[in-house]
Design a protein around this motif. Structure first.
Motif, PDB file in Angstrom:
ATOM      1  N   GLU A   1       0.732  -1.380   0.590  1.00 26.69           N
ATOM      2  CA  GLU A   1       0.049  -0.150  -0.016  1.00 26.69           C
ATOM      3  C   GLU A   1       0.836   1.201  -0.269  1.00 26.69           C
ATOM      4  O   GLU A   1       0.334   2.366  -1.450  1.00 26.69           O
ATOM      5  CB  GLU A   1      -0.879  -0.141   1.299  1.00 26.69           C
ATOM      6  CG  GLU A   1      -1.866  -0.582   1.547  1.00 26.69           C
ATOM      7  CD  GLU A   1      -3.126  -1.242   1.985  1.00 26.69           C
ATOM      8  OE1 GLU A   1      -2.632  -0.053   3.343  1.00 26.69           O
ATOM      9  OE2 GLU A   1      -4.130  -1.684   2.544  1.00 26.69           O
TER      10      GLU A   1
ATOM     11  N   GLU B   1       2.057   1.664  -3.366  1.00 23.96           N
ATOM     12  CA  GLU B   1       1.266   2.882  -4.310  1.00 23.96           C
ATOM     13  C   GLU B   1       0.735   4.553  -3.979  1.00 23.96           C
ATOM     14  O   GLU B   1       0.621   4.709  -4.631  1.00 23.96           O
ATOM     15  CB  GLU B   1      -0.216   1.560  -4.112  1.00 23.96           C
ATOM     16  CG  GLU B   1      -0.089   0.514  -4.326  1.00 23.96           C
ATOM     17  CD  GLU B   1      -0.611   0.602  -5.924  1.00 23.96           C
ATOM     18  OE1 GLU B   1      -0.940   1.147  -6.372  1.00 23.96           O
ATOM     19  OE2 GLU B   1      -0.237  -0.922  -7.135  1.00 23.96           O
ATOM     20  N   ARG B   2       1.088   4.634  -2.390  1.00 21.14           N
ATOM     21  CA  ARG B   2       0.698   5.915  -2.153  1.00 21.14           C
ATOM     22  C   ARG B   2       1.623   7.011  -2.581  1.00 21.14           C
ATOM     23  O   ARG B   2       1.693   7.287  -3.575  1.00 21.14           O
ATOM     24  CB  ARG B   2       0.908   5.785  -0.627  1.00 21.14           C
ATOM     25  CG  ARG B   2      -0.816   5.039  -0.597  1.00 21.14           C
ATOM     26  CD  ARG B   2      -0.415   5.736   1.650  1.00 21.14           C
ATOM     27  NE  ARG B   2      -1.769   4.884   2.322  1.00 21.14           N
ATOM     28  CZ  ARG B   2      -2.056   5.576   3.385  1.00 21.14           C
ATOM     29  NH1 ARG B   2      -1.377   6.445   3.952  1.00 21.14           N
ATOM     30  NH2 ARG B   2      -2.651   4.538   3.541  1.00 21.14           N
TER      31      ARG B   2
ATOM     32  N   VAL C   1      -3.125  10.723  -3.799  1.00 20.19           N
ATOM     33  CA  VAL C   1      -3.197  11.092  -2.093  1.00 20.19           C
ATOM     34  C   VAL C   1      -3.284  12.085  -1.358  1.00 20.19           C
ATOM     35  O   VAL C   1      -4.139  11.837  -0.346  1.00 20.19           O
ATOM     36  CB  VAL C   1      -1.903   9.666  -2.127  1.00 20.19           C
ATOM     37  CG1 VAL C   1      -2.048   9.603  -0.527  1.00 20.19           C
ATOM     38  CG2 VAL C   1      -2.541   8.210  -2.349  1.00 20.19           C
TER      39      VAL C   1
ATOM     40  N   THR D   1      -8.823   4.921  -6.929  1.00 19.30           N
ATOM     41  CA  THR D   1      -7.411   4.556  -6.479  1.00 19.30           C
ATOM     42  C   THR D   1      -7.025   4.635  -4.453  1.00 19.30           C
ATOM     43  O   THR D   1      -6.288   4.667  -4.336  1.00 19.30           O
ATOM     44  CB  THR D   1      -6.533   6.291  -6.421  1.00 19.30           C
ATOM     45  OG1 THR D   1      -6.750   5.903  -7.948  1.00 19.30           O
ATOM     46  CG2 THR D   1      -5.402   6.303  -6.022  1.00 19.30           C
TER      47      THR D   1
ATOM     48  N   THR E   1      -4.504   2.458  -2.664  1.00 17.90           N
ATOM     49  CA  THR E   1      -4.004   2.491  -1.140  1.00 17.90           C
ATOM     50  C   THR E   1      -4.603   2.724   0.104  1.00 17.90           C
ATOM     51  O   THR E   1      -3.989   3.205   0.877  1.00 17.90           O
ATOM     52  CB  THR E   1      -3.560   4.558  -1.495  1.00 17.90           C
ATOM     53  OG1 THR E   1      -4.551   4.902  -1.928  1.00 17.90           O
ATOM     54  CG2 THR E   1      -3.242   4.449  -3.215  1.00 17.90           C
TER      55      THR E   1
END
Length: 348
Positions: free
Chosen positions: A94, A97-98, A105, A151, A155
């Motif tokens: 995660e 992904e951020r 984000v 998204t 995340t």
């Protein structure tokens, strides 16, 4: 009770500290061999970064760690302070992904969005309610709500975004609508781990703004499959116990089934626009709409037709007993109610 989904999540600052746990000797050695100062505690280690590029460099270093270490690592980013119990720790996947969706984000965490409202009318075309829909803030970065939530899911921010969107809708309704006007607000069932705890933010906001719980209808969004009907029933029970009505959205399409509708017995049934489109000339759609309407009325629900763009569709839906309607025929989502509606409030 503590819920990790409801813990504090802060925007990723240009400089701060990455906290990592558990501590592995290979991790500490790798950082120090690359000139990074590492602070250690028995539970975690911390590495300071001065800008985004340095943070990305640290993330790149960790790509070379053995898979069994990477799978166990959890991260927390702060402005420098030691994380407390209210800070959320997230898995490495995660966190990566951020970093990949850094700007989106931060837009989520900084709540760079607002709520638009779309009118809902009764059979005489009088506005009796509004649905609140997430949109970008004025002068903000445009986004598609579905993509934003996707998204957020990748995340680990979907609970944060869903809660923030609910609160935005409640606060917007307090600005524009008088008591007695229903406010339809979406929620994701997967974002609510424990209804008793996770929904306190929602109920506290309603109380803080001196609003009536009976004016709210919370509708479950069926963009994701909800196999755990018992969990959804428990969410519905908590809403109702606090004086709030509940709705099922997109009934007749996607994952909304008649069986689920009968088990959940929502107060409002919102029929998907795919069944409404040209329903006045499609016998198969008419049969399905009549079945859904009759079943909903059997357990006392009101039925709302979504996506109405033609008067013929509206007339057919009213003719088979649907009480409410929503769609471009009556108004598009906007940041405020129609001016003629505002004038009627002043004169009333």
């Amino acid at each position: 009770m503590f819920c990790n989904n409801c813990s504090t999540i802060e925007p990723i600052e240009d400089q701060g500290t990455i906290h990592i746990r558990p501590v592995f000797a290979e991790l500490i050695l790798m950082f120090r061999e690359n000139g990074c100062a590492v602070e250690e505690t028995p539970e975690s280690c911390a590495v300071h970064y001065s800008d985004r590029e340095e943070m990305l460099f640290l993330m790149q270093l960790m790509q070379d760690l053995p898979p069994f270490i990477r799978q166990q690592l959890n991260f927390c980013v702060t402005g420098g302070a030691v994380p407390d119990v209210q800070h959320k720790w997230i898995p490495l996947r995660e966190f990566e992904e951020r970093m990949k969706h850094f700007d989106v984000v931060n837009m989520i965490l900084e709540k760079q969005f607002t709520s638009f409202m779309q009118p809902i009318v009764d059979g005489s075309e009088q506005i009796v309610a509004y649905e609140f829909l997430l949109r970008s803030s004025e002068n903000g970065v445009p986004f598609q709500p579905y993509e934003l939530f996707e998204t957020a899911r990748k995340t680990g921010l979907h609970s944060f975004l869903d809660r923030a969107a609910r609160i935005s809708a409640i606060e917007t309704s307090a600005l524009w609508l008088p008591k007695g006007v229903k406010r339809f607000v979406n929620f994701l069932p997967s974002s609510i781990y424990n209804p008793e705890f996770c929904l306190t933010h929602t109920f506290d906001t309603i109380e803080r703004l001196s609003l009536e719980p009976t004016d709210f209808v919370f509708e479950v969004v069926e963009t994701e499959r909800m196999d755990d009907v018992k969990h959804l029933q428990s969410i519905f029970e908590v809403y109702r116990r606090n004086g709030i009505s509940v709705a099922m959205d997109d009934v007749g399409a996607g994952y909304s089934t008649l069986e689920q509708m009968i088990r959940l017995k929502p107060d409002y049934v919102k029929i998907d626009r795919s069944l409404i489109d040209h329903c006045d000339v499609n016998p198969a759609q008419q049969k399905q709409l009549l079945t859904i309407t009759d079943i909903a009325h059997d357990f006392g629900a009101k039925v709302l037709a979504e996506g109405i763009e033609r008067r013929e569709e509206f007339e057919f839906c009213c003719g088979i007993g649907m009480e409410l309607a929503q769609g471009y025929l009556f108004g598009k989502p906007d940041s405020r109610p129609p001016r003629d509606y505002e004038r009627s409030l002043i004169c009333s």
